[in-house]
Design a protein around this motif. Structure first.
Motif, PDB file in Angstrom:
ATOM      1  N   GLU A 271      52.771  28.243  10.823  1.00 47.69           N
ATOM      2  CA  GLU A 271      52.818  29.443   9.988  1.00 47.69           C
ATOM      3  C   GLU A 271      53.969  30.389  10.319  1.00 47.69           C
ATOM      4  O   GLU A 271      54.098  31.440   9.695  1.00 47.69           O
ATOM      5  N   ASN A 272      54.824  30.034  11.267  1.00 44.51           N
ATOM      6  CA  ASN A 272      55.854  30.965  11.706  1.00 44.51           C
ATOM      7  C   ASN A 272      56.756  31.436  10.562  1.00 44.51           C
ATOM      8  O   ASN A 272      56.986  32.636  10.388  1.00 44.51           O
ATOM      9  N   SER A 273      57.261  30.494   9.785  1.00 42.71           N
ATOM     10  CA  SER A 273      58.167  30.852   8.689  1.00 42.71           C
ATOM     11  C   SER A 273      57.459  31.677   7.619  1.00 42.71           C
ATOM     12  O   SER A 273      58.040  32.600   7.036  1.00 42.71           O
ATOM     13  N   LEU A 274      56.206  31.357   7.358  1.00 45.23           N
ATOM     14  CA  LEU A 274      55.447  32.090   6.350  1.00 45.23           C
ATOM     15  C   LEU A 274      55.185  33.525   6.791  1.00 45.23           C
ATOM     16  O   LEU A 274      55.287  34.467   6.004  1.00 45.23           O
ATOM     17  N   VAL A 275      54.847  33.702   8.055  1.00 45.69           N
ATOM     18  CA  VAL A 275      54.601  35.046   8.560  1.00 45.69           C
ATOM     19  C   VAL A 275      55.887  35.859   8.538  1.00 45.69           C
ATOM     20  O   VAL A 275      55.897  37.046   8.175  1.00 45.69           O
ATOM     21  N   GLU A 276      56.992  35.230   8.907  1.00 47.69           N
ATOM     22  CA  GLU A 276      58.276  35.933   8.883  1.00 47.69           C
ATOM     23  C   GLU A 276      58.607  36.421   7.477  1.00 47.69           C
ATOM     24  O   GLU A 276      59.044  37.560   7.285  1.00 47.69           O
ATOM     25  N   ALA A 277      58.378  35.565   6.485  1.00 51.85           N
ATOM     26  CA  ALA A 277      58.654  35.948   5.100  1.00 51.85           C
ATOM     27  C   ALA A 277      57.751  37.089   4.668  1.00 51.85           C
ATOM     28  O   ALA A 277      58.185  38.024   3.976  1.00 51.85           O
ATOM     29  N   ARG A 278      56.490  37.029   5.068  1.00 53.48           N
ATOM     30  CA  ARG A 278      55.556  38.100   4.721  1.00 53.48           C
ATOM     31  C   ARG A 278      55.984  39.429   5.343  1.00 53.48           C
ATOM     32  O   ARG A 278      55.921  40.488   4.711  1.00 53.48           O
ATOM     33  N   MET A 279      56.428  39.385   6.597  1.00 54.21           N
ATOM     34  CA  MET A 279      56.895  40.598   7.275  1.00 54.21           C
ATOM     35  C   MET A 279      58.116  41.174   6.560  1.00 54.21           C
ATOM     36  O   MET A 279      58.224  42.388   6.344  1.00 54.21           O
ATOM     37  N   GLU A 280      59.045  40.313   6.187  1.00 52.13           N
ATOM     38  CA  GLU A 280      60.260  40.769   5.510  1.00 52.13           C
ATOM     39  C   GLU A 280      59.918  41.440   4.176  1.00 52.13           C
ATOM     40  O   GLU A 280      60.497  42.474   3.819  1.00 52.13           O
ATOM     41  N   ARG A 281      58.967  40.867   3.430  1.00 53.87           N
ATOM     42  CA  ARG A 281      58.568  41.468   2.153  1.00 53.87           C
ATOM     43  C   ARG A 281      57.940  42.845   2.367  1.00 53.87           C
ATOM     44  O   ARG A 281      58.201  43.789   1.618  1.00 53.87           O
ATOM     45  N   ALA A 282      57.101  42.944   3.410  1.00 57.22           N
ATOM     46  CA  ALA A 282      56.433  44.221   3.681  1.00 57.22           C
ATOM     47  C   ALA A 282      57.441  45.299   4.039  1.00 57.22           C
ATOM     48  O   ALA A 282      57.325  46.450   3.588  1.00 57.22           O
ATOM     49  N   MET A 283      58.426  44.956   4.853  1.00 58.82           N
ATOM     50  CA  MET A 283      59.422  45.958   5.252  1.00 58.82           C
ATOM     51  C   MET A 283      60.300  46.365   4.078  1.00 58.82           C
ATOM     52  O   MET A 283      60.663  47.537   3.929  1.00 58.82           O
ATOM     53  N   LYS A 284      60.629  45.406   3.225  1.00 63.72           N
ATOM     54  CA  LYS A 284      61.462  45.710   2.072  1.00 63.72           C
ATOM     55  C   LYS A 284      60.728  46.584   1.054  1.00 63.72           C
ATOM     56  O   LYS A 284      61.327  47.454   0.407  1.00 63.72           O
ATOM     57  N   ALA A 285      59.418  46.383   0.938  1.00 67.24           N
ATOM     58  CA  ALA A 285      58.634  47.102  -0.073  1.00 67.24           C
ATOM     59  C   ALA A 285      58.165  48.478   0.388  1.00 67.24           C
ATOM     60  O   ALA A 285      57.702  49.278  -0.440  1.00 67.24           O
ATOM     61  N   PHE A 286      58.259  48.800   1.693  1.00 66.09           N
ATOM     62  CA  PHE A 286      57.698  50.060   2.182  1.00 66.09           C
ATOM     63  C   PHE A 286      58.420  51.262   1.564  1.00 66.09           C
ATOM     64  O   PHE A 286      59.650  51.323   1.533  1.00 66.09           O
TER      65      PHE A 286
END
Length: 321
Positions: A271-286
């Protein structure tokens, strides 16, 4: 090969458990072979072919790392520690300890200088792992966001002004004598008082170690248009006056407000790549404006990055109102 890399990772986790249970070297190998369903000789050969070292060498190194933690943090006598970690006498323990660290157990206890510990071997590089057939829809963990005030502290680290990302950072550091990943991580493991350490005495791998990005005029211009230097080290109390390895810097970090993006535990192998993508989306959307803050791009502010799949993945960003 991938299956055996995962098997080696299981063995490594099991080795530390055996050390904590004070199992002998023979009992440890028997337990490892039983867990994997292979003969002891086959397990030993596969460990060496993948890790590049003999299983016995790795086990002895980890025992000494645990013993060093007891010397640094505990009150047990040297002979008691020697027996605990499988040495027949204090003299045998002292010889092995001095051969590994260049000082005797007694000298280290009186003056706990930085030494290169045998840290936990990581045959799986979590930063290069792919999704490995895990469906993103199956991941239910969410990214939490919250503000924290981090008190003044010190940051002991190495830094690079040209690297782009974790892998590139260590590739470039490996060209500098004494600043390769293994040497740096092993030295940092021996530093006492780490703020992010889970106890410290058990010499856990990468214990208290974090990646960071420092707003530094000499750094590489990032996508935000500011110069950032990549760094790797440990956070220490503001009053820290202990040892500093010669290849590292000790930086004062003022008290400040930070925005934390945190993901819960996850399977690093799938799940490493998936979690990284999720984190990036969250930071971009904040929405910083809606929260009443803005990203603080003042020179000297630090961005921390914490990766520990058993506990969390965190991006810690400096902010101001």
């Amino acid at each position: 090969m991938c299956v055996w890399q995962r098997n080696i990772q299981r063995m490594i986790d099991e080795i530390d458990a055996c050390i904590r249970h004070e199992d002998s070297e023979e009992a440890t190998l028997t337990r490892l072979a039983g867990k994997l369903g292979y003969s002891e000789s086959y397990v030993s050969r596969k460990f060496r072919s993948i890790s590049g070292m003999r299983l016995r060498e790795y086990l002895l190194g980890r025992r000494l790392a645990f013993a060093l933690g007891d010397l640094r943090e505990g009150n047990a006598g040297i002979l008691e520690i020697a027996l605990k970690y499988g040495y027949a006498s204090g003299e045998a323990f002292a010889r092995a300890f001095k051969e590994a660290y260049g000082v005797s157990p007694g000298e280290y206890r009186l003056n706990p200088v930085p030494v290169a510990l045998r840290t936990v071997l990581r045959p799986l590089d979590c930063y290069l792992l792919g999704a490995d057939k895990t469906d993103a829809q199956e991941m239910e963990s969410k990214v939490k966001t919250y503000f924290v005030t981090i008190p003044a502290h010190k940051f002991l680290h190495i830094r690079n002004y040209e690297s782009i990302g974790y892998w590139d950072f260590w590739q470039k550091q490996s060209r500098i004598p004494g600043q390769d990943q293994e040497t740096v991580c092993r030295l940092l493991d021996s530093i006492p008082q780490k703020l992010d350490d889970l106890g410290g005495a058990e010499a856990d791998s990468a214990s208290g170690q974090v990646m960071a990005f420092i707003n530094e005029p000499e750094g590489r211009i990032c996508s935000w248009g500011i110069p950032l230097a990549e760094a790797y080290g440990v956070r220490l109390p503001a009053g820290y006056a202990g040892p500093v390895p010669p290849q590292m810097r000790l930086m004062d970090v003022a008290e400040g407000t930070y925005l934390v993006f945190e993901h819960g535990p996850f399977d690093v192998e799938t799940e490493n790549s998936l979690v990284e993508a999720r984190m990036e989306r969250a930071m971009k959307a904040f929405d910083y404006a809606r929260a009443g803050y803005h990203l603080d791009l003042t020179p000297g502010r630090i961005f921390y990055f914490c990766h520990d799949s058993k506990r969390f993945w965190k991006y810690v960003r400096p902010v101001a109102r």
